[in-house]
Enzyme design. Structure first.
Site, short mmCIF file in Angstrom:
data_model
loop_
_atom_site.label_atom_id
_atom_site.label_comp_id
_atom_site.label_asym_id
_atom_site.label_seq_id
_atom_site.Cartn_x
_atom_site.Cartn_y
_atom_site.Cartn_z
N GLY A 1 0.91 -1.20 0.02
CA GLY A 1 0.02 0.06 -0.08
C GLY A 1 0.82 1.10 -0.01
CD GLU B 1 8.55 0.00 6.06
OE1 GLU B 1 7.33 -0.54 4.90
OE2 GLU B 1 9.12 -1.35 6.42
CD GLN C 1 3.23 -9.88 2.72
OE1 GLN C 1 2.16 -10.84 3.52
NE2 GLN C 1 3.70 -8.95 3.05
CB CYS D 1 -3.99 -13.96 0.74
SG CYS D 1 -4.24 -14.84 -0.81
CG ASP E 1 -2.89 -6.94 5.01
OD1 ASP E 1 -3.78 -6.68 4.34
OD2 ASP E 1 -1.59 -7.40 4.95
CE LYS F 1 -7.73 -7.14 7.57
NZ LYS F 1 -8.44 -6.00 7.72
CB THR F 2 -5.60 -9.44 -1.59
OG1 THR F 2 -6.06 -8.54 -2.26
CG2 THR F 2 -6.88 -10.88 -0.66
CB ALA G 1 -6.11 -8.38 -5.51
CB CYS H 1 -8.70 -14.87 -3.51
SG CYS H 1 -7.77 -15.65 -2.53
#
Ligand code: FAD
Length: 415
Positions: A15, A36, A44, A160, A311, A319-320, A322, A355
């Site tokens: 994100g 970060e 992942q 996911c 997420d 939560k992906t 995509a 998914c």
């Protein structure tokens, strides 16, 4: 590093990088920093394939420095608290950093205390997880000699949501091609009531389960792992427990306290998951402790100069990465609208997520949907392939297409 930025982004994951890259593509003069702490960025989604021995783990990692867009400051530090009333973030080592606008994308964390015995057992022996160490999953699969191969997931939102069942299908396929020494039961036990929330995809997945001869156990919520004795304990969440022949086949026992004991010879699970604690401590969370944003504009409900995605966000969809592909442009457009004081032009996120349900080596169902579990398959793709069926072309997309698009398009803010 400066002490104040126009736009500050928490997290350099899927994100955070996508938002930073898209903002810079829009206007390279924007003053942006990413907070970060990690040196490495992980892709992942390929960990499912790593766990099945069909993708190289090293190829899922890239140095963070190569992904931070040009012209964006990287503050290599961790946020400990946000003070949204004062527009500032506290960090572990770099002091306080002020912002005009904040984008919150720190992902989620694993709650290793959420299941008794989890932290003592995960990653050791036959207890594995693609979420924490997919190479270990692959070792466990190859060393499996037979008995109960148990695949399960916790009673919390997880990233996911399909990942715990994908590795179960791959394992069933692997065991079919490399039969273990003794009789094998492949079990998928989930707290949910159905295999998948969207009917078209659920129908295909139930056929997949039947074809592999797997045992699907709904309403099974894992509460304790006793790795020493090879038992996992479940709380049954369903309406009425029927102790049918499956109990005998799998060696299930109802304990005096009502929990169900299941013996395992290998166990794969997703750990329980939650938002990082600083979200709640900073007053950014809703009553479930996930970050509270408007589910369409992704703007914080109380602080209009704060946006959240990925997420961490309390969004009623899967939560992906995509999902983030569709969330990032909404955050970017709405941030720019606010900066340019044009609030009437707000973009809306409709809850899209997807998914890629790998159902075996060389087979995949691509589940795309939006809020309220409404199927939302890509119209162009649907002209050529029924994505609710298992296809080889979607497998190729997962193994080769999506990683390529991720590193070369999504991370560059191009899609
Ligand atoms: P992340 O990408 O996890 O990044 C969060 C970043 O924030 C991290 O770099 C972290 O270091 C940083 N951070 C954390 N705390 C702080 C802090 N306090 N201060 C500053 N920085 C912080 N998605 C798909 O689309 N398709 C799939 O097939 C798929 N399969 C998956 C399979 C597995 C096994 C797993 C684990 C995930 C899968 N996903 C899949 C999910 C996808 O990877 C995530 O949804 C996505 O990466 C989330 O992005 P994010 O930016 O919210 O969080």
């Amino acid at each position: 590093m400066k002490q104040k930025y126009n736009i500050l982004i928490i997290g350099g994951g899927t994100g955070g990088i996508m938002v930073a890259a898209q903002l810079k593509n829009f206007d390279r003069h924007l003053d942006i920093a990413i907070l970060e702490p990690s040196e490495t960025h992980w892709y992942q989604p390929a960990w499912t394939l790593v766990g099945a021995g069909t993708f190289d783990y090293k190829k899922t990692a890239r140095p963070m420095k190569d992904l931070i867009p040009n012209g964006v400051d990287w503050i290599k530090d961790k946020v400990t608290l946000v003070a949204p009333d004062e527009n500032l973030c506290f960090t572990e080592h770099s002091g306080q950093i002020n912002y005009d606008y904040l984008v919150v994308a720190p992902g989620l964390v694993y709650n290793m205390d959420g299941i008794k015995g989890l932290k003592e057992s995960l990653g050791k022996g036959v207890v594995c997880s693609n979420y924490t160490d997919p190479n270990h999953t692959w070792e466990v699969l190859q060393n499996f000699k037979g008995g109960n191969a148990v695949f399960t997931q916790p009673n919390t939102p997880i990233k996911c949501g399909g990942a715990p069942q994908k590795i179960a299908y791959l394992a069933a396929d692997y065991f079919r091609k490399h039969p273990p020494l003794s009789k094998t039961n492949v079990i998928f036990a989930t707290p949910g009531s159905v295999i998948f929330g969207v009917k078209d995809f659920a129908a295909t997945l139930m056929k997949v389960i039947k074809n592999y001869g797997m045992d699907f156990l709904p309403f099974f919520s894992p509460v304790e792992i006793d790795a020493q004795n090879g038992h996992i304990y479940y709380q049954y969440l369903g309406p009425k427990l029927e102790e049918g022949p499956v109990f005998e086949k799998l060696g299930l026992k109802v304990m005096p306290d009502g929990r169900i004991q299941m013996p395992f010879d290998m166990l794969h699970l997703a750990p329980p998951q939650k938002a990082p604690d600083f979200i709640k401590e900073s007053g950014l969370a809703n009553e479930t402790n996930w970050m509270q944003v408007d589910i369409h504009t992704l703007q914080h409900m109380k602080y209009p100069n704060v946006f959240g995605l990925g997420d961490v966000a309390a969004l009623p969809t899967a939560k992906t990465g995509a999902a983030i592909r569709k969330q990032a442009p909404v955050v970017v457009k709405n941030l720019i609208s606010i900066i340019k004081k044009n609030k009437t032009d707000f973009a809306q996120y409709e809850g899209y997520s997807s998914c890629p349900l790998v159902t075996g080596y060389g087979k995949m169902v691509l589940a795309e949907f939006k809020y309220d579990n409404v199927r939302d398959s890509d119209p162009l793709l649907s002209k050529f392939v029924d994505t609710a069926e298992e296809t080889w072309s979607m497998w190729l997309l997962k193994k080769y297409g999506l990683p390529f698009l991720y590193w070369n398009q999504m991370m560059k803010g191009k899609m």
